[in-house]
Design an enzyme around this catalytic site. Structure first.
Site, mmCIF file in Angstrom:
data_model
loop_
_atom_site.group_PDB
_atom_site.id
_atom_site.type_symbol
_atom_site.label_atom_id
_atom_site.label_comp_id
_atom_site.label_asym_id
_atom_site.label_seq_id
_atom_site.Cartn_x
_atom_site.Cartn_y
_atom_site.Cartn_z
ATOM 1 N N GLY A 146 0.811 -1.218 0.000
ATOM 2 C CA GLY A 146 0.000 0.000 0.000
ATOM 3 C C GLY A 146 0.840 1.260 0.000
ATOM 4 N N ASP A 147 1.617 1.482 1.057
ATOM 5 C CA ASP A 147 2.498 2.642 1.125
ATOM 6 C C ASP A 147 3.942 2.198 1.339
ATOM 7 O OD1 ASP A 147 2.004 1.700 3.694
ATOM 8 O OD2 ASP A 147 2.273 3.680 4.621
ATOM 9 N N GLU A 148 4.272 1.017 0.839
ATOM 10 C CA GLU A 148 5.610 0.456 1.001
ATOM 11 C C GLU A 148 6.340 0.443 -0.342
ATOM 12 O OE1 GLU A 148 4.758 -3.376 2.616
ATOM 13 O OE2 GLU A 148 4.796 -2.650 4.677
#
Length: 313
Positions: free
Chosen positions: A224-226
C-alpha cells in the site's frame, strides 16, 4: 476439333487466370511478390492500401524502401536465406515498415520462394499489421510487472531485479543496498483527506523516488504505502557502500518531506527507511525480510528514521 479443343483450353486458362487475379487482388490479407532483385513485382489491393496508396508507388520499387534502416540488415539476411530454400515457408519475421502516409507500423511477414520450372524465382510475402497485437501484449506485460497506480515495478518484477542485483554483486565484488521505505502516518492522511488524496501522495512519492535513482538502480512499490529501492555497485567495501546508502536515505527523507498541494489540499508525510546491505556472499532469499526488520527498528526509533539491519539485534 483440335482448334476447338485449343480454344476451349485457352478459355479455361483465361478464366482460371482471372479467378486467380481476383482472389489475389481482393484478398483481405496484404500480399506482395518480390523478384530476385528485391523489387516488388506484384501487390494486391490490401498491400497497396497498407504501404503506398497507389500501385505506381509500390510495384517496381524496392521493398527495402519501405523498411526502417535499423531493420535492413536483418531483412537482407532473412531474404538471402529464403532464396536458398525454394518451396519452403520461412520462419515468421517481424520488422517495422513505413506505411501509406509514411506512418510506421509493426509487421509480421510470412515468406516463401516459388521456383516453377521454366520461370524465374520469386518470393511471395503475406504481410500482417501486428501493431495492435503488440500493444495488447505490452499492456499485458505492464499489468503483470508494474503497479497500476504509480507505474513502478511491482513485487514480482522487484524480486527479479533483486536476484539480478545480487548476481551482479557476486561478479563485480561490489556491495549494494536494499532500502525498504514506509510512509509515516499514511493511514491518517487517507482517513483525513480521503483515498484520492492518498493516491496523489503515492504517485508523488513514486515520482520523487524515481527521479532520485541513478541509472541501473530500481525502485518498486510492493504494498500500500511500502516502496523498495535497490542500489547497485556502491563500493568495493561494505563500509563505503553503507555510507553511500545512508546518504541516499537522507536525501530521500528530505525529498519526501516536501509538501505539495494537489487540488488545493496541502499534503505532507515523512518516511522511515530500513536498509539491508548485500555483497558478493549474500543470498537473495532473506534480504527483503531483513530489510523489513530494519524498517521495524526505524519505526520503533520514532519514525522518520533510518536503520540498518543488524543480525545481532
Amino acid at each position: 476439333m483440335q482448334n476447338e479443343m485449343l480454344r476451349k483450353a485457352q478459355t479455361e486458362l483465361e478464366v482460371t487466370r482471372d479467378r486467380y487475379a481476383d482472389l489475389f487482388d481482393f484478398a483481405p490479407i496484404p500480399y506482395i511478390t518480390l523478384s530476385a532483385d528485391g523489387k516488388i513485382s506484384e501487390a494486391n489491393l490490401a498491400a497497396t492500401a497498407l504501404l503506398a496508396g497507389d500501385q505506381k508507388d509500390l510495384v517496381g520499387h524496392g521493398f527495402a524502401e519501405f523498411l526502417v534502416p535499423d531493420d535492413l540488415a536483418r531483412w537482407v539476411r532473412h531474404v538471402n536465406a529464403g532464396w536458398q530454400l525454394p518451396g519452403m515457408h520461412l520462419p515468421e519475421f517481424e520488422l517495422l515498415l513505413r506505411g501509406n502516409g509514411r506512418a510506421l507500423f509493426s509487421a509480421e511477414l510470412h515468406c516463401m520462394v516459388t521456383a516453377r520450372p521454366g520461370a524465374f524465382s520469386s518470393m511471395r510475402i503475406a504481410l500482417f499489421d501486428i501493431t495492435e497485437r503488440l500493444a495488447i501484449a505490452a499492456r499485458m506485460e505492464q499489468l503483470a510487472y508494474f503497479d497500476s497506480l504509480t507505474q513502478l515495478p511491482n513485487r514480482r518484477l522487484f524480486h527479479d531485479r533483486l536476484e539480478q542485483a545480487v548476481t551482479a554483486s557476486k561478479r563485480s565484488n561490489r556491495y549494494g543496498a536494499l532500502l525498504y521505505l514506509d510512509l509515516d502516518g499514511f493511514k491518517l492522511l487517507n482517513d483525513t483527506h480521503g483515498h484520492d488524496a492518498g493516491d496523489h501522495m503515492l504517485i508523488e512519492v513514486a515520482h520523487r523516488l524515481r527521479t532520485s535513482l541513478r541509472e541501473g538502480d530500481t525502485v518498486a512499490r510492493i504494498g500500500g504505502d511500502e516502496f523498495v529501492m535497490i542500489l547497485e555497485r556502491l563500493a568495493m567495501s561494505e563500509a563505503g557502500a553503507a555510507q553511500f546508502a545512508q546518504e541516499v536515505g537522507e536525501k530521500l527523507k528530505r525529498a519526501i518531506a516536501l509538501s505539495f498541494d494537489p487540488e488545493g489540499v496541502e499534503l505532507q508525510c515523512s518516511v522511515s527507511i530500513g536498509i539491508r546491505m548485500f555483497g558478493p556472499t549474500s543470498h537473495v532469499d532473506d534480504l527483503l525480510k531483513q530489510a523489513d526488520q530494519a524498517l521495524y527498528q526505524a519505526k520503533r526509533a520514532g519514525r522518520n528514521q533510518i536503520s540498518f539491519f543488524n543480525a545481532k539485534t
